[in-house]
Design a protein around this motif. Sequence first.
Motif, mmCIF file in Angstrom:
data_model
loop_
_atom_site.group_PDB
_atom_site.id
_atom_site.type_symbol
_atom_site.label_atom_id
_atom_site.label_comp_id
_atom_site.label_asym_id
_atom_site.label_seq_id
_atom_site.Cartn_x
_atom_site.Cartn_y
_atom_site.Cartn_z
ATOM 1 N N LYS A 94 0.835 -1.206 0.000
ATOM 2 C CA LYS A 94 0.000 0.000 0.000
ATOM 3 C C LYS A 94 0.871 1.257 0.000
ATOM 4 C CE LYS A 94 -3.761 -1.895 2.828
ATOM 5 N NZ LYS A 94 -4.418 -1.750 4.150
ATOM 6 N N HIS A 95 1.854 1.270 0.868
ATOM 7 C CA HIS A 95 2.740 2.431 0.992
ATOM 8 C C HIS A 95 3.442 2.719 -0.336
ATOM 9 C CE1 HIS A 95 5.693 5.226 2.491
ATOM 10 N NE2 HIS A 95 6.679 4.383 2.270
ATOM 11 N N LEU A 96 3.951 1.676 -0.981
ATOM 12 C CA LEU A 96 4.708 1.871 -2.217
ATOM 13 C C LEU A 96 3.820 2.257 -3.402
ATOM 14 C CD1 LEU A 96 7.360 -0.943 -1.839
ATOM 15 C CD2 LEU A 96 7.748 1.539 -1.711
ATOM 16 N N THR A 97 2.513 1.988 -3.309
ATOM 17 C CA THR A 97 1.601 2.400 -4.388
ATOM 18 C C THR A 97 1.032 3.797 -4.144
ATOM 19 O OG1 THR A 97 -0.314 1.352 -3.355
ATOM 20 C CG2 THR A 97 0.923 0.035 -4.971
ATOM 21 N N GLY A 98 1.420 4.411 -3.029
ATOM 22 C CA GLY A 98 0.960 5.760 -2.751
ATOM 23 C C GLY A 98 -0.272 5.833 -1.878
ATOM 24 N N ALA A 99 -0.781 4.691 -1.452
ATOM 25 C CA ALA A 99 -1.918 4.677 -0.531
ATOM 26 C C ALA A 99 -1.416 5.120 0.844
ATOM 27 C CB ALA A 99 -2.527 3.285 -0.462
ATOM 28 N N SER A 100 -2.310 5.268 1.775
ATOM 29 C CA SER A 100 -1.953 5.671 3.140
ATOM 30 C C SER A 100 -2.185 4.513 4.094
ATOM 31 C CB SER A 100 -2.780 6.879 3.572
ATOM 32 O OG SER A 100 -2.505 7.983 2.745
ATOM 33 N N PRO A 101 -1.219 3.599 4.198
ATOM 34 C CA PRO A 101 -1.412 2.476 5.114
ATOM 35 C C PRO A 101 -1.434 2.966 6.561
ATOM 36 C CG PRO A 101 0.844 2.528 4.343
ATOM 37 C CD PRO A 101 0.106 3.592 3.579
ATOM 38 N N GLU A 102 -2.213 2.281 7.366
ATOM 39 C CA GLU A 102 -2.315 2.638 8.781
ATOM 40 C C GLU A 102 -1.488 1.694 9.651
ATOM 41 O OE1 GLU A 102 -6.390 3.279 10.014
ATOM 42 O OE2 GLU A 102 -6.906 3.890 7.969
ATOM 43 N N GLY A 103 -0.789 0.758 9.032
ATOM 44 C CA GLY A 103 0.063 -0.167 9.767
ATOM 45 C C GLY A 103 -0.577 -1.527 9.948
ATOM 46 N N PRO A 104 0.255 -2.529 10.240
ATOM 47 C CA PRO A 104 -0.236 -3.907 10.322
ATOM 48 C C PRO A 104 -1.163 -4.189 11.493
ATOM 49 C CG PRO A 104 2.057 -3.805 10.967
ATOM 50 C CD PRO A 104 1.697 -2.449 10.453
ATOM 51 N N HIS A 105 -1.193 -3.315 12.498
ATOM 52 C CA HIS A 105 -2.066 -3.533 13.648
ATOM 53 C C HIS A 105 -3.365 -2.752 13.540
ATOM 54 C CE1 HIS A 105 1.210 -5.677 15.456
ATOM 55 N NE2 HIS A 105 1.990 -4.623 15.388
ATOM 56 N N SER A 106 -3.568 -2.065 12.423
ATOM 57 C CA SER A 106 -4.756 -1.215 12.260
ATOM 58 C C SER A 106 -5.962 -2.034 11.803
ATOM 59 C CB SER A 106 -4.477 -0.117 11.230
ATOM 60 O OG SER A 106 -4.380 -0.669 9.935
ATOM 61 N N GLY A 107 -7.121 -1.456 11.958
ATOM 62 C CA GLY A 107 -8.348 -2.092 11.496
ATOM 63 C C GLY A 107 -8.435 -2.191 9.989
ATOM 64 N N SER A 108 -7.654 -1.387 9.277
ATOM 65 C CA SER A 108 -7.685 -1.432 7.811
ATOM 66 C C SER A 108 -6.689 -2.431 7.226
ATOM 67 C CB SER A 108 -7.415 -0.037 7.236
ATOM 68 O OG SER A 108 -6.086 0.364 7.523
ATOM 69 N N ALA A 109 -5.852 -3.021 8.064
ATOM 70 C CA ALA A 109 -4.888 -4.021 7.589
ATOM 71 C C ALA A 109 -5.612 -5.330 7.274
ATOM 72 C CB ALA A 109 -3.820 -4.270 8.648
ATOM 73 N N GLU A 110 -5.005 -6.122 6.401
ATOM 74 C CA GLU A 110 -5.574 -7.436 6.101
ATOM 75 C C GLU A 110 -5.603 -8.276 7.375
ATOM 76 O OE1 GLU A 110 -3.648 -9.365 2.824
ATOM 77 O OE2 GLU A 110 -4.074 -7.706 1.470
ATOM 78 N N PRO A 111 -6.594 -9.132 7.539
ATOM 79 C CA PRO A 111 -6.650 -9.972 8.739
ATOM 80 C C PRO A 111 -5.553 -11.046 8.725
ATOM 81 C CG PRO A 111 -8.502 -10.453 7.289
ATOM 82 C CD PRO A 111 -7.761 -9.310 6.680
ATOM 83 N N TRP A 112 -5.006 -11.298 9.882
ATOM 84 C CA TRP A 112 -3.908 -12.240 10.064
ATOM 85 C C TRP A 112 -4.377 -13.699 10.011
ATOM 86 C CZ3 TRP A 112 -3.254 -15.807 13.988
ATOM 87 C CH2 TRP A 112 -1.981 -16.355 14.125
ATOM 88 N N GLN A 113 -5.501 -13.998 10.622
ATOM 89 C CA GLN A 113 -5.972 -15.377 10.805
ATOM 90 C C GLN A 113 -6.096 -16.168 9.499
ATOM 91 O OE1 GLN A 113 -6.466 -16.440 14.061
ATOM 92 N NE2 GLN A 113 -6.723 -18.529 13.314
ATOM 93 N N PRO A 114 -6.680 -15.619 8.413
ATOM 94 C CA PRO A 114 -6.767 -16.413 7.179
ATOM 95 C C PRO A 114 -5.406 -16.827 6.629
ATOM 96 C CG PRO A 114 -8.285 -14.559 7.075
ATOM 97 C CD PRO A 114 -7.430 -14.360 8.295
ATOM 98 N N TYR A 115 -4.424 -15.951 6.738
ATOM 99 C CA TYR A 115 -3.066 -16.327 6.308
ATOM 100 C C TYR A 115 -2.557 -17.485 7.151
ATOM 101 C CZ TYR A 115 -2.448 -12.077 3.488
ATOM 102 O OH TYR A 115 -2.551 -11.092 2.543
ATOM 103 N N TYR A 116 -2.691 -17.350 8.464
ATOM 104 C CA TYR A 116 -2.204 -18.383 9.367
ATOM 105 C C TYR A 116 -2.862 -19.727 9.072
ATOM 106 C CZ TYR A 116 -1.108 -20.882 13.669
ATOM 107 O OH TYR A 116 -0.673 -21.819 14.567
ATOM 108 N N GLU A 117 -4.175 -19.724 8.955
ATOM 109 C CA GLU A 117 -4.890 -20.974 8.681
ATOM 110 C C GLU A 117 -4.459 -21.582 7.348
ATOM 111 O OE1 GLU A 117 -9.004 -19.815 9.064
ATOM 112 O OE2 GLU A 117 -8.844 -19.651 11.249
#
Length: 175
Positions: A131-154
């Motif tokens: 997101k950052h490199l495409t010019g979007a405004s990421p809010e960080g990996p702990h933010s509500g707008s970040a992708e959810p962690w659980q599906p990756y883990y599963e």
Amino acid sequence: MNRVTFITFDGRPAVQFQRTYPHPVERVWAAVSEPEGLAHWFPSTVRMEPREGGKIEFSDDPHMYSSTGTVLAFEPPHRFAFSWEGDEIHLELATEGDSGCRLTLTNVLAAENTAARNAAGWSVCLAELDKHLTGASPEGPHSGSAEPWQPYYEAYVAEGMPSGAEIPGAPQQDA
């Protein structure tokens, strides 16, 4: 989903990601090696001495205590590596095509059973870097707008990636 490979790195278990970006190495280098760039996607606030042997400090991660490590390599704009809580993080950049670059992130693990957990965490973090490199405004990996962690883990566990390590912030299971 971001893809990861479980590998052996210098005889130790590791998870490795590769990304190709349509940006010059110098732009991606700033995002992955300078505290201001890391603030957009890395799971902790980073302060460091940017030199091999320098001190690196991690804080403000809601799932970890503040800690310190050592800068293992600092070779602008191609190689940055550091120790972190028994793990090592290696970030390498190489020119790709006429104006792009390839980022390789390798997390050398202190314990094999952390592979799925850490890979899922890096998947979320790298989505924020994208997101950052495409010019979007990421809010960080702990933010509500970040992708959810659980599906990756599963998904990583289902694919057979080593798992079983404690999940910070998760309820503890009785043995």
